[in-house]
Design an enzyme around this catalytic site. Structure first.
Site, PDB file in Angstrom:
ATOM      1  CB  SER A 153      -0.861  -0.006   1.265  1.00 38.16           C
ATOM      2  OG  SER A 153      -1.577   1.200   1.396  1.00 38.16           O
ATOM      3  CE1 TYR A 209      -4.033  -2.390   5.180  1.00 40.65           C
ATOM      4  CE2 TYR A 209      -3.401  -0.126   4.689  1.00 40.65           C
ATOM      5  CZ  TYR A 209      -3.746  -1.387   4.259  1.00 40.65           C
ATOM      6  OH  TYR A 209      -3.814  -1.647   2.909  1.00 40.65           O
TER       7      TYR A 209
HETATM    8  N1  LIG Z   1      -8.702  -0.505  -1.224  1.00 37.47           N
HETATM    9  C1  LIG Z   1      -7.627   0.230  -1.083  1.00 37.47           C
HETATM   10  O1  LIG Z   1      -7.725   1.474  -1.134  1.00 37.47           O
HETATM   11  C2  LIG Z   1      -6.267  -0.408  -0.925  1.00 37.47           C
HETATM   12  C3  LIG Z   1      -5.144   0.420  -1.052  1.00 37.47           C
HETATM   13  C4  LIG Z   1      -3.894  -0.150  -0.897  1.00 37.47           C
HETATM   14  C5  LIG Z   1      -3.758  -1.477  -0.646  1.00 37.47           C
HETATM   15  N2  LIG Z   1      -4.860  -2.269  -0.517  1.00 37.47           N
HETATM   16  C6  LIG Z   1      -4.645  -3.699  -0.252  1.00 37.47           C
HETATM   17  O2  LIG Z   1      -5.374  -4.450  -1.193  1.00 37.47           O
HETATM   18  C7  LIG Z   1      -5.639  -5.750  -0.665  1.00 37.47           C
HETATM   19  C8  LIG Z   1      -7.075  -6.127  -0.948  1.00 37.47           C
HETATM   20  O3  LIG Z   1      -7.939  -5.231  -0.281  1.00 37.47           O
HETATM   21  P1  LIG Z   1      -9.238  -4.622  -0.965  1.00 37.47           P
HETATM   22  O4  LIG Z   1      -9.023  -3.170  -1.087  1.00 37.47           O
HETATM   23  O5  LIG Z   1      -9.618  -5.391  -2.145  1.00 37.47           O
HETATM   24  O6  LIG Z   1     -10.292  -4.799   0.226  1.00 37.47           O
HETATM   25  P2  LIG Z   1     -11.448  -5.862   0.457  1.00 37.47           P
HETATM   26  O7  LIG Z   1     -12.487  -5.721  -0.595  1.00 37.47           O
HETATM   27  O8  LIG Z   1     -11.827  -5.671   1.883  1.00 37.47           O
HETATM   28  O9  LIG Z   1     -10.741  -7.269   0.260  1.00 37.47           O
HETATM   29  C9  LIG Z   1      -9.888  -7.795   1.234  1.00 37.47           C
HETATM   30  C10 LIG Z   1      -9.815  -9.284   1.069  1.00 37.47           C
HETATM   31  O10 LIG Z   1      -8.921  -9.804   2.085  1.00 37.47           O
HETATM   32  C11 LIG Z   1      -9.602 -10.854   2.736  1.00 37.47           C
HETATM   33  N3  LIG Z   1      -9.141 -11.120   4.088  1.00 37.47           N
HETATM   34  C12 LIG Z   1      -9.313 -10.397   5.219  1.00 37.47           C
HETATM   35  N4  LIG Z   1      -8.863 -11.068   6.273  1.00 37.47           N
HETATM   36  C13 LIG Z   1      -8.400 -12.266   5.810  1.00 37.47           C
HETATM   37  C14 LIG Z   1      -7.835 -13.414   6.401  1.00 37.47           C
HETATM   38  N5  LIG Z   1      -7.654 -13.515   7.724  1.00 37.47           N
HETATM   39  N6  LIG Z   1      -7.494 -14.459   5.612  1.00 37.47           N
HETATM   40  C15 LIG Z   1      -7.682 -14.416   4.278  1.00 37.47           C
HETATM   41  N7  LIG Z   1      -8.227 -13.364   3.655  1.00 37.47           N
HETATM   42  C16 LIG Z   1      -8.580 -12.308   4.410  1.00 37.47           C
HETATM   43  C17 LIG Z   1     -11.062 -10.441   2.714  1.00 37.47           C
HETATM   44  O11 LIG Z   1     -11.875 -11.575   3.001  1.00 37.47           O
HETATM   45  P3  LIG Z   1     -13.269 -11.446   3.819  1.00 37.47           P
HETATM   46  O12 LIG Z   1     -14.293 -11.018   2.824  1.00 37.47           O
HETATM   47  O13 LIG Z   1     -13.487 -12.839   4.335  1.00 37.47           O
HETATM   48  O14 LIG Z   1     -13.059 -10.443   4.916  1.00 37.47           O
HETATM   49  C18 LIG Z   1     -11.164  -9.952   1.284  1.00 37.47           C
HETATM   50  O15 LIG Z   1     -11.289 -11.044   0.405  1.00 37.47           O
HETATM   51  C19 LIG Z   1      -5.242  -5.680   0.799  1.00 37.47           C
HETATM   52  O16 LIG Z   1      -3.962  -6.252   0.965  1.00 37.47           O
HETATM   53  C20 LIG Z   1      -5.171  -4.202   1.084  1.00 37.47           C
HETATM   54  O17 LIG Z   1      -4.300  -3.926   2.134  1.00 37.47           O
HETATM   55  C21 LIG Z   1      -6.123  -1.759  -0.661  1.00 37.47           C
END
Ligand SMILES: NC(=O)c1ccc[n+]([C@@H]2O[C@H](COP(=O)([O-])OP(=O)(O)OC[C@H]3O[C@@H](n4cnc5c(N)ncnc54)[C@H](OP(=O)(O)O)[C@@H]3O)[C@@H](O)[C@H]2O)c1
Length: 276
Positions: A134, A147
């Site tokens: 991130s 985080y």
């Molecule tokens: N959105 C942003 O602005 C952003 C920016 C920078 C980086 N990121 C990174 O992008 C990645 C994906 O996030 P996203 O934005 O797509 O958010 P998201 O829609 O909340 O997706 C997160 C995913 O991670 C899963 N997860 C959470 N806890 C877990 C666990 N204990 N074991 C396995 N899976 C787990 C969630 O599963 P559940 O549905 O079961 O909770 C979901 O499938 C993350 O690494 C996040 O840090 C996001």
């Protein structure tokens, strides 16, 4: 182009889900994982090869890897470490247990999964480990301490691993997105409700603005991009002969990546204090 096999964690929503779709459409083989059984079944019904893997649970990681190796016939080209969540809250309101919980998923689980797959990559003589880090893996922002710490730690580990794996043909890649459309804020809000007690916090009043941001429909930050913007970088990391070490995604990542190299820390803090 030779089709590759990619394993992705956290495919129930957001970046993991969209990346799985896009990479599959490009003709690669995608093996998805999700934490909840209901999501595993939903993804299977949508035609994805899917297994259950909860990063906070070592047994689940081991079982998931066994199933992955069975499904893939013991071959894997790349791993996309995507599953994670954000634990909001001021640093002084984070208990040791809450911080540990954040690290169990974002850091320790991710690390454990890496170590279970490195022997396979070594044996094959190639592999790619792509971390979804991130912008918050290299700049700090208020109320995101748990985080921030987990993603900074992940970057430190990945940087070390890259140096250690030099010459092994196992590539280590960090993707650093800024704001992306996903369920991230919705999931973060649930963790805030679960683990933070705003009424007994010094930060009570500022939490109100944070609550509004976390619950806002649609993008809550300028320059938000769709999840496909991250998938584009995963494609490059997967297909390119020479994947990059870091991929920036969104304007804020480019901006702060530049400012971090340019500005004294106190000036950077001044700017970052204005971020809600
Ligand atoms: N959105 C942003 O602005 C952003 C920016 C920078 C980086 N990121 C990174 O992008 C990645 C994906 O996030 P996203 O934005 O797509 O958010 P998201 O829609 O909340 O997706 C997160 C995913 O991670 C899963 N997860 C959470 N806890 C877990 C666990 N204990 N074991 C396995 N899976 C787990 C969630 O599963 P559940 O549905 O079961 O909770 C979901 O499938 C993350 O690494 C996040 O840090 C996001």
């Amino acid at each position: 182009m030779t089709p590759k096999t990619l394993f992705i964690t956290g495919c129930s929503s957001g970046i993991g889900y969209v990346t799985a779709q896009i990479i599959k459409q490009r003709g690669h083989r995608v093996i998805c994982s999700a934490r909840k059984q209901t999501d595993v079944e939903r993804l299977r019904n949508e035609g994805f090869e899917t297994l259950r893997l909860d990063l906070a649970d070592s047994d689940s990681i081991r079982q998931g890897v066994n199933e992955l190796l069975k499904l893939s016939g013991g071959k894997l080209d790349a791993l996309f470490h995507n599953g994670a969540y954000g634990q909001p809250g001021a640093v002084e309101d984070l208990s040791r247990a809450v911080l540990r919980e954040q690290f169990e998923t974002n850091f320790f689980g991710t690390h454990e999964l890496t170590n279970l797959l490195i022997p396979l990559f070594r044996q094959q003589g190639h592999g790619r480990i792509i971390y979804n880090s991130s912008i918050l893996g290299f700049v700090a922002m208020r109320y995101r301490g748990a985080y921030n710490a987990s993603k900074f730690a992940l970057e430190g580990l990945a940087d070390t691993l890259r140096i250690e794996l030099h010459g092994s043909n196992i590539h280590i890649v960090l993707i650093e997105p800024g704001p992306i459309e996903s369920k991230f804020r919705q999931n973060a809000f649930a963790m805030y409700k679960k683990n933070i007690d705003p009424d007994n916090s010094f930060h009570k009043d500022t939490y109100k603005a944070m609550e509004a941001r976390l619950q806002k429909q649609g993008p809550a930050a300028p320059f938000t991009l769709p999840a496909a913007a991250v998938a584009d970088k995963v494609i490059h990391a997967l297909e390119s002969k020479k994947p990059k070490i870091r991929y920036y995604v969104t304007f804020p990542t480019y901006l702060f990546g530049y400012l971090k190299r340019l500005l004294p820390v106190s000036w950077l803090d001044f700017l970052l204090r204005s971020v809600q």
